[in-house]
Write an enzyme that holds these catalytic residues in place. Structure first.
Site, PDB file in Angstrom:
ATOM      1  N   ASN A   9      24.149  43.139  37.812  1.00 19.61           N
ATOM      2  CA  ASN A   9      25.148  43.520  38.812  1.00 19.61           C
ATOM      3  C   ASN A   9      25.589  44.953  38.528  1.00 19.61           C
ATOM      4  O   ASN A   9      26.325  45.196  37.575  1.00 19.61           O
ATOM      5  CB  ASN A   9      26.342  42.541  38.706  1.00 19.61           C
ATOM      6  CG  ASN A   9      27.496  42.941  39.602  1.00 19.61           C
ATOM      7  OD1 ASN A   9      27.360  43.785  40.475  1.00 19.61           O
ATOM      8  ND2 ASN A   9      28.641  42.321  39.368  1.00 19.61           N
ATOM      9  N   LYS A  11      27.538  46.721  40.196  1.00 24.76           N
ATOM     10  CA  LYS A  11      28.902  46.991  40.699  1.00 24.76           C
ATOM     11  C   LYS A  11      28.896  48.314  41.486  1.00 24.76           C
ATOM     12  O   LYS A  11      27.911  48.626  42.134  1.00 24.76           O
ATOM     13  CB  LYS A  11      29.913  46.996  39.555  1.00 24.76           C
ATOM     14  CG  LYS A  11      29.783  45.755  38.681  1.00 24.76           C
ATOM     15  CD  LYS A  11      30.928  45.561  37.754  1.00 24.76           C
ATOM     16  CE  LYS A  11      30.644  44.375  36.836  1.00 24.76           C
ATOM     17  NZ  LYS A  11      31.792  44.019  36.022  1.00 24.76           N
ATOM     18  N   HIS A  98      32.610  36.846  42.627  1.00 23.40           N
ATOM     19  CA  HIS A  98      32.773  37.536  41.345  1.00 23.40           C
ATOM     20  C   HIS A  98      34.272  37.686  41.090  1.00 23.40           C
ATOM     21  O   HIS A  98      35.057  37.874  42.013  1.00 23.40           O
ATOM     22  CB  HIS A  98      32.087  38.904  41.403  1.00 23.40           C
ATOM     23  CG  HIS A  98      32.015  39.574  40.073  1.00 23.40           C
ATOM     24  ND1 HIS A  98      33.093  40.216  39.515  1.00 23.40           N
ATOM     25  CD2 HIS A  98      31.013  39.658  39.175  1.00 23.40           C
ATOM     26  CE1 HIS A  98      32.746  40.681  38.330  1.00 23.40           C
ATOM     27  NE2 HIS A  98      31.497  40.361  38.091  1.00 23.40           N
ATOM     28  N   GLU A 100      36.000  40.025  40.095  1.00 24.00           N
ATOM     29  CA  GLU A 100      36.616  41.257  40.627  1.00 24.00           C
ATOM     30  C   GLU A 100      36.932  41.103  42.108  1.00 24.00           C
ATOM     31  O   GLU A 100      37.933  41.617  42.603  1.00 24.00           O
ATOM     32  CB  GLU A 100      35.675  42.451  40.373  1.00 24.00           C
ATOM     33  CG  GLU A 100      35.667  42.831  38.900  1.00 24.00           C
ATOM     34  CD  GLU A 100      34.370  43.427  38.399  1.00 24.00           C
ATOM     35  OE1 GLU A 100      33.528  43.859  39.218  1.00 24.00           O
ATOM     36  OE2 GLU A 100      34.172  43.438  37.162  1.00 24.00           O
ATOM     37  N   GLU A 170      31.431  33.045  34.286  1.00 22.92           N
ATOM     38  CA  GLU A 170      31.824  34.329  33.711  1.00 22.92           C
ATOM     39  C   GLU A 170      33.298  34.286  33.300  1.00 22.92           C
ATOM     40  O   GLU A 170      34.181  34.500  34.148  1.00 22.92           O
ATOM     41  CB  GLU A 170      31.637  35.438  34.741  1.00 22.92           C
ATOM     42  CG  GLU A 170      30.219  35.581  35.241  1.00 22.92           C
ATOM     43  CD  GLU A 170      29.988  36.978  35.786  1.00 22.92           C
ATOM     44  OE1 GLU A 170      29.161  37.676  35.190  1.00 22.92           O
ATOM     45  OE2 GLU A 170      30.638  37.364  36.753  1.00 22.92           O
ATOM     46  N   GLY A 176      33.246  42.990  30.937  1.00 22.86           N
ATOM     47  CA  GLY A 176      33.486  44.416  30.753  1.00 22.86           C
ATOM     48  C   GLY A 176      34.394  44.731  29.569  1.00 22.86           C
ATOM     49  O   GLY A 176      34.841  45.862  29.406  1.00 22.86           O
ATOM     50  N   SER A 216      29.939  40.551  29.022  1.00 22.70           N
ATOM     51  CA  SER A 216      29.538  41.363  27.858  1.00 22.70           C
ATOM     52  C   SER A 216      28.268  40.855  27.202  1.00 22.70           C
ATOM     53  O   SER A 216      28.139  40.885  25.967  1.00 22.70           O
ATOM     54  CB  SER A 216      30.688  41.465  26.845  1.00 22.70           C
ATOM     55  OG  SER A 216      31.799  42.082  27.446  1.00 22.70           O
TER      56      SER A 216
HETATM   57  C1  PEP Z   1      29.888  41.032  35.406  1.00 18.21           C
HETATM   58  O1  PEP Z   1      30.666  41.819  35.917  1.00 18.21           O
HETATM   59  O2  PEP Z   1      29.347  40.146  36.091  1.00 18.21           O
HETATM   60  C2  PEP Z   1      29.643  41.169  33.979  1.00 18.21           C
HETATM   61  C3  PEP Z   1      29.147  40.143  33.326  1.00 18.21           C
HETATM   62  O3  PEP Z   1      29.963  42.377  33.414  1.00 18.21           O
HETATM   63  P1  PEP Z   1      29.712  42.815  31.893  1.00 18.21           P
HETATM   64  O4  PEP Z   1      28.320  42.379  31.532  1.00 18.21           O
HETATM   65  O5  PEP Z   1      29.848  44.303  31.909  1.00 18.21           O
HETATM   66  O6  PEP Z   1      30.752  42.136  31.079  1.00 18.21           O
END
Ligand code: PEP
Length: 253
Positions: A9, A11, A98, A100, A170, A176, A216
């Site tokens: 992703n 973003k 997601h 966000e 997630e 992040g 992460s």
């Molecule tokens: C995400 O935003 O779906 C995600 C897993 O981000 P990150 O890997 O940067 O934590």
């Protein structure tokens, strides 16, 4: 056998030139590595979808996903992208819900359930995201909270439709932040979610549903996470912006 999936992703990152370079590098590396049993998915920003579809055309096992879609078929929804638009440019997946989008755009499970319907109606695969905040986990309500996201977002689906859905767990506190869920925490939640799916759709369907981990995930922790019995791959944010890191995660299986 559940499909193994690693989805990147991007973003709201990358210029079109950076996106083209990253896509070509990923396609080259995936082809060279011959990771045929893992489906690799790239989710670029909406303006680049068509270009990335073109660059992945013919690539072995590399598909393209939108990061969102609108639940309505068409009409006066300025700035939005419909499922039929995605379908018309050969996008096969869309990330839905997601954290966000849930947080900044106030998307609810009810709205997400409509997005899921719109995608399935057009033959696209939803990658349905779920996950708890740190305070929900600290209060001990995380299993119930995340299970409820699945119930409200997906459990209106009949069996045949549900079989087409991919789930991404997630934990918000891991996205992040550089803090990854431990493999024990990931496995524990994935097993709870699979049991929850089983209570609604039966063991066979639950056992065939891909549940990805996101938060992460990096080349140095992917192997341990992907080794967990109920973890079927990853939804990758930051590490999907570097071709080598992303493909190293793909190779972690
Ligand atoms: C995400 O935003 O779906 C995600 C897993 O981000 P990150 O890997 O940067 O934590």
């Amino acid at each position: 056998m559940r499909q193994k999936i690693v989805a990147g992703n991007w973003k709201m990152n990358n210029t079109i030139e950076e996106g083209k370079k990253l896509t070509s590098e990923i396609v080259d590396m995936v082809n060279k590595e011959g990771v045929d049993d893992v489906k690799v998915i790239i989710a670029p920003p909406a303006p680049y979808l068509s270009t990335v579809v073109g660059l992945t055309d013919g690539a072995n096992n590399v598909e393209v996903s939108a990061q969102n879609c609108n639940e309505h078929e068409s009409g006066a929804y300025t700035g939005e992208v419909s499922v039929s638009m995605l379908n018309s440019i050969d996008v096969k997946y869309a990330i839905i819900g997601h954290s966000e989008r849930r947080e900044y755009f106030h998307e609810t499970n009810e709205q997400l359930s409509k997005k899921v319907d719109a995608l399935l109606k057009s033959g696209l695969t939803p990658i349905f995201c779920c996950g708890e905040t740190l305070s929900t986990r600290e209060n001990g309500n995380h299993f119930e909270y995340v299970s409820n996201q699945l119930s409200e977002g997906l459990f209106h689906l009949g069996e045949e439709d549900f079989k087409k859905v991919v789930i991404a767990y997630e934990p918000i506190w891991a996205i992040g932040t550089g803090v990854t869920a431990s493999s024990e925490q990931a496995q524990e939640m994935h097993a709870v979610l699979r049991k929850h799916l089983s209570s609604k759709y039966g063991t066979e369907i639950a056992n065939n549903t891909s549940i990805l981990y996101g938060g992460s995930c990096k080349p140095d922790n992917a192997k341990e996470l992907f080794a967990c019995e109920d973890v079927d791959g990853g939804l990758i944010g930051g590490a999907s912006l570097k071709a080598k890191d992303f493909v190293d995660i793909v190779k972690s299986f």
